[in-house]
Scaffold this motif. Structure first.
Motif, PDB file in Angstrom:
ATOM      1  N   VAL A   1       0.848  -1.206   0.000  1.00  0.00           N
ATOM      2  CA  VAL A   1       0.000   0.000   0.000  1.00  0.00           C
ATOM      3  C   VAL A   1       0.882   1.254   0.000  1.00  0.00           C
ATOM      4  CG1 VAL A   1      -1.838   1.278   1.151  1.00  0.00           C
ATOM      5  CG2 VAL A   1      -1.864  -1.214   1.205  1.00  0.00           C
ATOM      6  N   GLY A   2       0.700   2.073  -1.039  1.00  0.00           N
ATOM      7  CA  GLY A   2       1.426   3.341  -1.143  1.00  0.00           C
ATOM      8  C   GLY A   2       0.583   4.493  -0.638  1.00  0.00           C
ATOM      9  N   GLU A   3       1.016   5.697  -0.984  1.00  0.00           N
ATOM     10  CA  GLU A   3       0.365   6.894  -0.439  1.00  0.00           C
ATOM     11  C   GLU A   3      -0.823   7.348  -1.300  1.00  0.00           C
ATOM     12  OE1 GLU A   3       2.977  10.243  -0.417  1.00  0.00           O
ATOM     13  OE2 GLU A   3       1.655  11.459   0.825  1.00  0.00           O
ATOM     14  N   ALA A   4      -0.537   7.698  -2.535  1.00  0.00           N
ATOM     15  CA  ALA A   4      -1.578   8.219  -3.442  1.00  0.00           C
ATOM     16  C   ALA A   4      -1.041   8.147  -4.863  1.00  0.00           C
ATOM     17  CB  ALA A   4      -1.906   9.665  -3.078  1.00  0.00           C
ATOM     18  N   PRO A   5      -1.921   8.051  -5.842  1.00  0.00           N
ATOM     19  CA  PRO A   5      -1.446   7.961  -7.232  1.00  0.00           C
ATOM     20  C   PRO A   5      -0.739   9.234  -7.675  1.00  0.00           C
ATOM     21  CG  PRO A   5      -3.834   7.587  -7.072  1.00  0.00           C
ATOM     22  CD  PRO A   5      -3.383   8.053  -5.743  1.00  0.00           C
ATOM     23  N   GLY A   6       0.168   9.072  -8.619  1.00  0.00           N
ATOM     24  CA  GLY A   6       0.817  10.206  -9.257  1.00  0.00           C
ATOM     25  C   GLY A   6       0.216  10.424 -10.644  1.00  0.00           C
ATOM     26  N   ARG A   7       0.935  11.184 -11.458  1.00  0.00           N
ATOM     27  CA  ARG A   7       0.407  11.566 -12.771  1.00  0.00           C
ATOM     28  C   ARG A   7       0.164  10.350 -13.678  1.00  0.00           C
ATOM     29  NH1 ARG A   7       2.577  13.095 -17.685  1.00  0.00           N
ATOM     30  NH2 ARG A   7       1.273  14.603 -18.782  1.00  0.00           N
ATOM     31  N   ASP A   8       1.155   9.443 -13.742  1.00  0.00           N
ATOM     32  CA  ASP A   8       1.016   8.286 -14.644  1.00  0.00           C
ATOM     33  C   ASP A   8      -0.135   7.384 -14.203  1.00  0.00           C
ATOM     34  OD1 ASP A   8       3.249   8.963 -16.260  1.00  0.00           O
ATOM     35  OD2 ASP A   8       4.560   8.264 -14.664  1.00  0.00           O
ATOM     36  N   GLU A   9      -0.287   7.248 -12.886  1.00  0.00           N
ATOM     37  CA  GLU A   9      -1.356   6.391 -12.355  1.00  0.00           C
ATOM     38  C   GLU A   9      -2.719   7.033 -12.620  1.00  0.00           C
ATOM     39  OE1 GLU A   9       1.379   7.326 -10.605  1.00  0.00           O
ATOM     40  OE2 GLU A   9       2.430   5.396 -10.716  1.00  0.00           O
ATOM     41  N   ASP A  10      -2.778   8.363 -12.492  1.00  0.00           N
ATOM     42  CA  ASP A  10      -4.018   9.110 -12.732  1.00  0.00           C
ATOM     43  C   ASP A  10      -4.468   8.920 -14.187  1.00  0.00           C
ATOM     44  OD1 ASP A  10      -5.970  11.227 -11.915  1.00  0.00           O
ATOM     45  OD2 ASP A  10      -4.932  12.376 -13.457  1.00  0.00           O
TER      46      ASP A  10
ATOM     47  N   VAL B   1      -4.165   2.846 -12.935  1.00  0.00           N
ATOM     48  CA  VAL B   1      -3.521   1.679 -12.298  1.00  0.00           C
ATOM     49  C   VAL B   1      -2.422   2.170 -11.339  1.00  0.00           C
ATOM     50  CG1 VAL B   1      -2.250  -0.462 -12.733  1.00  0.00           C
ATOM     51  CG2 VAL B   1      -3.935   0.339 -14.395  1.00  0.00           C
ATOM     52  N   PRO B   2      -2.398   1.657 -10.086  1.00  0.00           N
ATOM     53  CA  PRO B   2      -1.365   2.098  -9.148  1.00  0.00           C
ATOM     54  C   PRO B   2       0.042   1.677  -9.573  1.00  0.00           C
ATOM     55  CG  PRO B   2      -3.082   0.869  -7.998  1.00  0.00           C
ATOM     56  CD  PRO B   2      -3.346   0.730  -9.468  1.00  0.00           C
ATOM     57  N   PHE B   3       1.004   2.495  -9.241  1.00  0.00           N
ATOM     58  CA  PHE B   3       2.427   2.187  -9.409  1.00  0.00           C
ATOM     59  C   PHE B   3       2.773   1.731 -10.831  1.00  0.00           C
ATOM     60  CE2 PHE B   3       2.218   2.176  -4.764  1.00  0.00           C
ATOM     61  CZ  PHE B   3       3.364   2.896  -4.454  1.00  0.00           C
ATOM     62  N   VAL B   4       2.511   2.614 -11.783  1.00  0.00           N
ATOM     63  CA  VAL B   4       2.931   2.326 -13.169  1.00  0.00           C
ATOM     64  C   VAL B   4       4.026   3.292 -13.637  1.00  0.00           C
ATOM     65  CG1 VAL B   4       0.805   1.231 -13.969  1.00  0.00           C
ATOM     66  CG2 VAL B   4       1.049   3.709 -14.124  1.00  0.00           C
TER      67      VAL B   4
ATOM     68  N   ARG C   1       7.589   5.807 -12.703  1.00  0.00           N
ATOM     69  CA  ARG C   1       8.980   5.421 -12.414  1.00  0.00           C
ATOM     70  C   ARG C   1       9.095   4.676 -11.090  1.00  0.00           C
ATOM     71  NH1 ARG C   1      12.744   9.717 -11.810  1.00  0.00           N
ATOM     72  NH2 ARG C   1      14.401   8.195 -11.911  1.00  0.00           N
ATOM     73  N   SER C   2       8.345   5.128 -10.075  1.00  0.00           N
ATOM     74  CA  SER C   2       8.466   4.427  -8.783  1.00  0.00           C
ATOM     75  C   SER C   2       7.832   3.042  -8.874  1.00  0.00           C
ATOM     76  CB  SER C   2       7.890   5.246  -7.637  1.00  0.00           C
ATOM     77  OG  SER C   2       6.574   5.610  -7.898  1.00  0.00           O
ATOM     78  N   GLY C   3       6.792   2.910  -9.702  1.00  0.00           N
ATOM     79  CA  GLY C   3       6.174   1.600  -9.895  1.00  0.00           C
ATOM     80  C   GLY C   3       7.121   0.636 -10.600  1.00  0.00           C
TER      81      GLY C   3
ATOM     82  N   ALA D   1      -2.311  -1.279  -3.746  1.00  0.00           N
ATOM     83  CA  ALA D   1      -3.291  -0.176  -3.676  1.00  0.00           C
ATOM     84  C   ALA D   1      -2.631   1.028  -3.009  1.00  0.00           C
ATOM     85  CB  ALA D   1      -4.528  -0.628  -2.896  1.00  0.00           C
ATOM     86  N   ASN D   2      -3.391   2.070  -2.810  1.00  0.00           N
ATOM     87  CA  ASN D   2      -2.910   3.283  -2.147  1.00  0.00           C
ATOM     88  C   ASN D   2      -3.875   3.680  -1.035  1.00  0.00           C
ATOM     89  OD1 ASN D   2      -0.502   4.319  -3.624  1.00  0.00           O
ATOM     90  ND2 ASN D   2      -1.906   4.244  -5.361  1.00  0.00           N
ATOM     91  N   VAL D   3      -3.362   4.392  -0.031  1.00  0.00           N
ATOM     92  CA  VAL D   3      -4.243   4.893   1.036  1.00  0.00           C
ATOM     93  C   VAL D   3      -5.298   5.818   0.432  1.00  0.00           C
ATOM     94  CG1 VAL D   3      -4.323   6.356   3.103  1.00  0.00           C
ATOM     95  CG2 VAL D   3      -2.482   4.686   2.844  1.00  0.00           C
TER      96      VAL D   3
ATOM     97  N   TYR E   1      10.812   1.684   2.802  1.00  0.00           N
ATOM     98  CA  TYR E   1      10.876   2.956   2.099  1.00  0.00           C
ATOM     99  C   TYR E   1       9.991   2.937   0.849  1.00  0.00           C
ATOM    100  CZ  TYR E   1      14.921   4.378   4.890  1.00  0.00           C
ATOM    101  OH  TYR E   1      15.745   4.731   5.913  1.00  0.00           O
ATOM    102  N   HIS E   2       9.460   4.106   0.526  1.00  0.00           N
ATOM    103  CA  HIS E   2       8.689   4.259  -0.705  1.00  0.00           C
ATOM    104  C   HIS E   2       9.658   4.262  -1.892  1.00  0.00           C
ATOM    105  CE1 HIS E   2       6.004   5.895  -3.710  1.00  0.00           C
ATOM    106  NE2 HIS E   2       4.998   5.782  -2.864  1.00  0.00           N
ATOM    107  N   PRO E   3       9.328   3.564  -2.994  1.00  0.00           N
ATOM    108  CA  PRO E   3      10.240   3.559  -4.138  1.00  0.00           C
ATOM    109  C   PRO E   3      10.569   4.967  -4.664  1.00  0.00           C
ATOM    110  CG  PRO E   3       8.332   2.156  -4.563  1.00  0.00           C
ATOM    111  CD  PRO E   3       8.170   2.696  -3.186  1.00  0.00           C
TER     112      PRO E   3
HETATM  113  N1  URA Z   1       3.230   6.647  -5.482  1.00  0.00           N
HETATM  114  C1  URA Z   1       2.288   6.054  -4.724  1.00  0.00           C
HETATM  115  O1  URA Z   1       2.301   6.173  -3.493  1.00  0.00           O
HETATM  116  N2  URA Z   1       1.347   5.357  -5.350  1.00  0.00           N
HETATM  117  C2  URA Z   1       1.301   5.192  -6.674  1.00  0.00           C
HETATM  118  O2  URA Z   1       0.392   4.528  -7.156  1.00  0.00           O
HETATM  119  C3  URA Z   1       2.305   5.811  -7.431  1.00  0.00           C
HETATM  120  C4  URA Z   1       3.258   6.535  -6.830  1.00  0.00           C
END
Ligand code: URA
Length: 282
Positions: free
Chosen positions: A136-145, A149-152, A154-156, A176-178, A254-256
Motif C-alpha cells: 500500500v502506497g500513499e496516493a497515485p501520481g500523474r502516470d497512475e491518474d 492503475v497504481p504504481f505504473v 517510475r516508482s512503480g 493499492a494506495n491509502v 521505504y517508498h520507491p
Molecule cells: N506513489 C504512490 O504512493 N502510489 C502510486 O500509485 C504511485 C506513486
C-alpha cells in the motif's frame, strides 16, 4: 515558432503563465473545454438571511441522477460534505461492501473526497486480490491518474524490479494506495483527505485478505499502522495489523519514489525485501 511569434509579448505572457501553473503543480488538463466556475455561482439563488439558514444535508455518495438533475448540472453536483459527515459516509459505504468489486463501485460513486474532482479517475488497485502480499502506497501520481492503475510510473517500475528480486510480480501481489485519487500536482494528501479515504483502504485490505501487508513510505505506515514514528525508525520492523477479520503481519519499508531520490537507501530496502521473502517462505 518563428522569431517574431517567439518575441511577441503575448507569447511571452502565455509562456510565463504556463510556467507559473507548472510551478504551482497544475501539470495536467482536466478537460478539453474551459469551465467558467463563476457561472455556476449565478445559478445559486442568494440567501435571504445567511446567518439563519441551516445548510441542507449533503449526500456524500452520488445519488442516481433524476430526470430533473440530468438536465440541470447545477442540481446534480452536490456541495462538498463536511469532513465529519464525509468520514461517516465513508465508513458506512466501506462497511457495506462485500466484495472488492462492490468497494470499487462505491468508491466510484463516493463524492465525500474532493480529490475526485481534480483527478482524472479512480486508481483502485493493481495485481491479484487474495495474494499473500499486499503493498500500500500513499496516493497515485500523474502516470497512475492517466492509466487508472497504481504504481505504473517510475516508482512503480522500481517496485516491479524490487519485487522481481525476491521472485514476486503482479500476479503474486496486490497493490493499492491509502488515497485512491491523485492529489493535484502530486501534493501530499491532507490529513482530512486521508481520514476520509481510510475506511475504504482498511476495507480493501480486509477484502483482499493478504497474509502480509507492506506499507510503502511514511504516510502509508503512519496511517495504517497508527504510529507517529518516522520511516527511518519503522522500516524493517514487523507490526501486527488487525484487518477487521483477523490479525496479520505488517512491515514498513521505504517508498520507491524516495529510493529514486536517495539510491543509497536501497541497501536498507533490499534488507526489508529479503526479510519479506524469508517470512513468505516460512
Ligand atoms: N506513489 C504512490 O504512493 N502510489 C502510486 O500509485 C504511485 C506513486
Amino acid at each position: 515558432m518563428n522569431s517574431e511569434t517567439k518575441n511577441n509579448p503575448e507569447t511571452k505572457n502565455a509562456r510565463d503563465l504556463i510556467a507559473f501553473y507548472l510551478d504551482a503543480g497544475a501539470d495536467a488538463l482536466l478537460g478539453e473545454e474551459p469551465v467558467d466556475r463563476f457561472a455556476d455561482e449565478a445559478l445559486v439563488p442568494p440567501r435571504a438571511n445567511s446567518a439563519a439558514v441551516v445548510p441542507p444535508p449533503v449526500a456524500a455518495v452520488r445519488q442516481k441522477p433524476t430526470e430533473n438533475a440530468a438536465t440541470s448540472p447545477a442540481l446534480f453536483s452536490a456541495p462538498p460534505a463536511a469532513p465529519e459527515a464525509a468520514i461517516m459516509a465513508a465508513r458506512d459505504a466501506a462497511k457495506s461492501a462485500n466484495t472488492l468489486e462492490e468497494l470499487r463501485a462505491l468508491l466510484e460513486a463516493f463524492e465525500g473526497c474532493m480529490l475526485r474532482a481534480t483527478a482524472t479517475q479512480l486508481v483502485f488497485a493493481a495485481g491479484t486480490p487474495k495474494s499473500r502480499v499486499m503493498f500500500v502506497g500513499e496516493a497515485p501520481g500523474r502516470d497512475e491518474d492517466i492509466s487508472g492503475v497504481p504504481f505504473v510510473g517510475r516508482s512503480g517500475q522500481l517496485l516491479d524490479r524490487m519485487m522481481a528480486a525476491i521472485e514476486l510480480d503482479r500476479t503474486k501481489v496486490y497493490i493499492a494506495n491509502v488515497v485512491p485519487w491523485r492529489p493535484p500536482g502530486n501534493r501530499t494528501p491532507t490529513p482530512q483527505e486521508t481520514a476520509i479515504c481510510l475506511p475504504f483502504i482498511r476495507r480493501q485490505i480486509e477484502l483482499a485478505d493478504p497474509d502480509i501487508l507492506v506499507c510503502l513510505g511514511q504516510p502509508s505506515t503512519q496511517t495504517l499502522l497508527g504510529t507517529r514514528e518516522g520511516i527511518t525508525r519503522t522500516r524493517g520492523r514487523w507490526f501486527k495489523f488487525d484487518t477487521g477479520s483477523r490479525e496479520i503481519r505488517a512491515m514498513a519499508t521505504y517508498h520507491p519514489a524516495f529510493l529514486l531520490r536517495s539510491p543509497l537507501q536501497k541497501r536498507q530496502a533490499w534488507r526489508d525485501f529479503l526479510a519479506l521473502k524469508k517470512t513468505l517462505a516460512s
